[in-house]
Design a protein around this motif. Structure first.
Motif, PDB file in Angstrom:
ATOM      1  N   VAL A  68       0.831  -1.008  -0.070  1.00 55.12           N
ATOM      2  CA  VAL A  68      -0.025   0.061  -0.007  1.00 55.12           C
ATOM      3  C   VAL A  68       0.903   1.177   0.017  1.00 55.12           C
ATOM      4  CG1 VAL A  68      -1.827   1.258   1.197  1.00 55.12           C
ATOM      5  CG2 VAL A  68      -1.956  -1.188   1.179  1.00 55.12           C
ATOM      6  N   VAL A  69       0.520   2.076  -0.778  1.00 58.46           N
ATOM      7  CA  VAL A  69       1.094   3.432  -0.620  1.00 58.46           C
ATOM      8  C   VAL A  69       0.100   4.661  -0.488  1.00 58.46           C
ATOM      9  CG1 VAL A  69       2.560   5.157  -2.135  1.00 58.46           C
ATOM     10  CG2 VAL A  69       2.898   2.793  -2.388  1.00 58.46           C
ATOM     11  N   VAL A  70       0.328   5.330   0.450  1.00 54.52           N
ATOM     12  CA  VAL A  70      -0.603   6.518   0.757  1.00 54.52           C
ATOM     13  C   VAL A  70       0.069   7.883   0.524  1.00 54.52           C
ATOM     14  CG1 VAL A  70      -1.832   7.570   2.656  1.00 54.52           C
ATOM     15  CG2 VAL A  70      -1.723   5.353   2.563  1.00 54.52           C
ATOM     16  N   LEU A  71      -0.363   8.691  -0.255  1.00 61.04           N
ATOM     17  CA  LEU A  71       0.334  10.003  -0.715  1.00 61.04           C
ATOM     18  C   LEU A  71      -0.504  11.029  -0.315  1.00 61.04           C
ATOM     19  CD1 LEU A  71       0.923   9.315  -4.774  1.00 61.04           C
ATOM     20  CD2 LEU A  71       2.426   9.065  -2.811  1.00 61.04           C
ATOM     21  N   ASP A  72       0.179  11.874   0.443  1.00 63.54           N
ATOM     22  CA  ASP A  72      -0.303  13.010   1.166  1.00 63.54           C
ATOM     23  C   ASP A  72       0.652  14.271   0.820  1.00 63.54           C
ATOM     24  OD1 ASP A  72      -1.996  14.772   2.484  1.00 63.54           O
ATOM     25  OD2 ASP A  72      -1.030  14.316   4.548  1.00 63.54           O
ATOM     26  N   PRO A  73       0.691  14.673  -0.474  1.00 65.01           N
ATOM     27  CA  PRO A  73       1.486  15.913  -0.772  1.00 65.01           C
ATOM     28  C   PRO A  73       0.996  17.073  -0.309  1.00 65.01           C
ATOM     29  CG  PRO A  73       0.038  15.046  -2.573  1.00 65.01           C
ATOM     30  CD  PRO A  73      -0.023  14.230  -1.431  1.00 65.01           C
ATOM     31  N   PRO A  74       1.829  18.004  -0.334  1.00 66.16           N
ATOM     32  CA  PRO A  74       1.548  19.323   0.227  1.00 66.16           C
ATOM     33  C   PRO A  74       0.583  20.051  -0.762  1.00 66.16           C
ATOM     34  CG  PRO A  74       3.830  19.324  -0.711  1.00 66.16           C
ATOM     35  CD  PRO A  74       3.175  18.069  -0.564  1.00 66.16           C
ATOM     36  N   LYS A  75      -0.100  21.069  -0.187  1.00 57.63           N
ATOM     37  CA  LYS A  75      -0.924  22.070  -1.071  1.00 57.63           C
ATOM     38  C   LYS A  75       0.077  22.760  -2.141  1.00 57.63           C
ATOM     39  CE  LYS A  75      -3.490  26.040  -0.723  1.00 57.63           C
ATOM     40  NZ  LYS A  75      -4.114  27.017   0.076  1.00 57.63           N
ATOM     41  N   LEU A  76      -0.201  22.236  -3.296  1.00 57.42           N
ATOM     42  CA  LEU A  76       0.846  22.963  -4.530  1.00 57.42           C
ATOM     43  C   LEU A  76       0.109  24.029  -5.202  1.00 57.42           C
ATOM     44  CD1 LEU A  76       2.216  19.548  -5.544  1.00 57.42           C
ATOM     45  CD2 LEU A  76       3.294  21.227  -4.245  1.00 57.42           C
ATOM     46  N   ALA A  77      -1.220  24.059  -5.210  1.00 59.72           N
ATOM     47  CA  ALA A  77      -1.875  25.060  -5.936  1.00 59.72           C
ATOM     48  C   ALA A  77      -2.470  26.236  -5.140  1.00 59.72           C
ATOM     49  CB  ALA A  77      -2.889  24.614  -6.730  1.00 59.72           C
TER      50      ALA A  77
END
Length: 99
Positions: A68-77
């Protein structure tokens, strides 16, 4: 982003044998590591600092595989003007995670 380690600690609490959290911030990595320790999951949770896309590509090159991979990237927009660039970066995050 692993920030305080919430996703990683929850995964460990849910039965994950091992969890890797990546964040570009050393402070976030230290905070997540401490939170995992306080919650009794320091054995299952490993945190490292670095660019998540670069780390994912490096892991793949080394033959590492994850269930499992969980992505929680920062706000980029932060504005409508930044949406196109953010979409490209989000696509890079996703491609690195599933490639």
């Amino acid at each position: 982003c692993c920030y305080a380690g919430g996703f990683s600690i929850s995964a460990a609490a849910g039965g994950a044998k091992s969890v890797l959290g990546v964040d570009s911030s050393e402070h976030a990595v230290a905070l997540a590591s401490e939170n995992a320790r306080r919650n009794g999951f320091s054995e299952q949770c490993l945190f490292q600092s670095g660019d998540a896309i670069a780390v994912a590509r490096e892991l793949k090159a080394n033959g590492e595989m994850y269930d499992v991979v969980v992505l929680d990237p920062p706000k980029l927009a932060p504005s409508a003007k930044a949406v196109a660039k953010a979409k490209r970066k989000y696509a890079q995050f996703n491609a690195a995670a599933i490639d």
